[in-house]
Motif scaffolding. Structure first.
Motif, PDB file in Angstrom:
ATOM      1  N   LYS A   1     -12.731 130.849  21.128  1.00 19.55           N
ATOM      2  CA  LYS A   1     -12.822 129.401  20.912  1.00 19.55           C
ATOM      3  C   LYS A   1     -12.720 128.655  22.235  1.00 19.55           C
ATOM      4  CE  LYS A   1     -11.180 129.471  16.183  1.00 19.55           C
ATOM      5  NZ  LYS A   1     -10.143 129.070  15.240  1.00 19.55           N
TER       6      LYS A   1
ATOM      7  N   ARG B   1      -9.502 135.656  19.214  1.00 20.69           N
ATOM      8  CA  ARG B   1     -10.121 134.479  18.575  1.00 20.69           C
ATOM      9  C   ARG B   1      -9.884 133.225  19.410  1.00 20.69           C
ATOM     10  NH1 ARG B   1      -7.973 136.946  13.910  1.00 20.69           N
ATOM     11  NH2 ARG B   1      -6.250 135.454  13.852  1.00 20.69           N
ATOM     12  N   ILE B   2      -8.676 133.092  19.933  1.00 20.37           N
ATOM     13  CA  ILE B   2      -8.369 131.924  20.768  1.00 20.37           C
ATOM     14  C   ILE B   2      -9.233 131.930  22.021  1.00 20.37           C
ATOM     15  CG2 ILE B   2      -6.589 130.871  22.226  1.00 20.37           C
ATOM     16  CD1 ILE B   2      -4.552 131.697  20.056  1.00 20.37           C
TER      17      ILE B   2
ATOM     18  N   THR C   1      -5.502 137.675  17.361  1.00 21.89           N
ATOM     19  CA  THR C   1      -5.374 136.223  17.447  1.00 21.89           C
ATOM     20  C   THR C   1      -5.764 135.732  18.834  1.00 21.89           C
ATOM     21  OG1 THR C   1      -3.609 136.249  15.803  1.00 21.89           O
ATOM     22  CG2 THR C   1      -3.793 134.282  17.173  1.00 21.89           C
TER      23      THR C   1
END
Length: 89
Positions: free
Chosen positions: A34, A30-31, A27
Motif C-alpha cells: 500500500k 500488505r502495508i 501484514t
C-alpha cells in the motif's frame, strides 16, 4: 514430569511465536504494498502538476504574443487610415 511439561510449553510458545511472526510478515507485506502504491500515486500527481504548469506557461506566452500582435495590427490599421486620409483626403 516437569521437564516434559516445560518442553511442551516451550514448543507451544515457539509455535505461537512463529505464527505471530508469519502474521506480522504478511501484514507488513500488505502495508509495504500500500505504501508503494501511495508513493507511485504521489509521483504521478507530481508529474501531472508539472505538466499542467508547463501548459499554463505556454498558454500565458501565447496570450501575450497574441495581445502584442493585436496591438500592432490595430496600430497599423490606424496608421494606414491616417495615411489614406492624408493622401485622398
Amino acid at each position: 514430569m516437569a521437564d516434559p511439561e516445560a518442553r511442551s510449553l516451550e514448543n507451544r510458545i515457539q509455535d505461537e511465536d512463529r505464527e505471530w511472526q508469519l502474521r506480522f510478515d504478511a501484514t507488513m507485506g500488505r502495508i509495504d504494498g500500500k505504501f508503494n502504491s501511495i508513493m507511485s500515486s504521489a509521483q504521478n500527481i507530481e508529474r501531472s502538476i508539472f505538466l499542467i504548469s508547463e501548459c499554463n506557461r505556454k498558454i500565458k506566452l501565447m496570450i501575450v504574443g497574441t495581445s502584442i500582435v493585436m496591438v500592432l495590427a490595430i496600430a497599423s490599421a490606424v496608421f494606414c487610415r491616417q495615411i489614406v486620409a492624408v493622401v485622398f483626403g
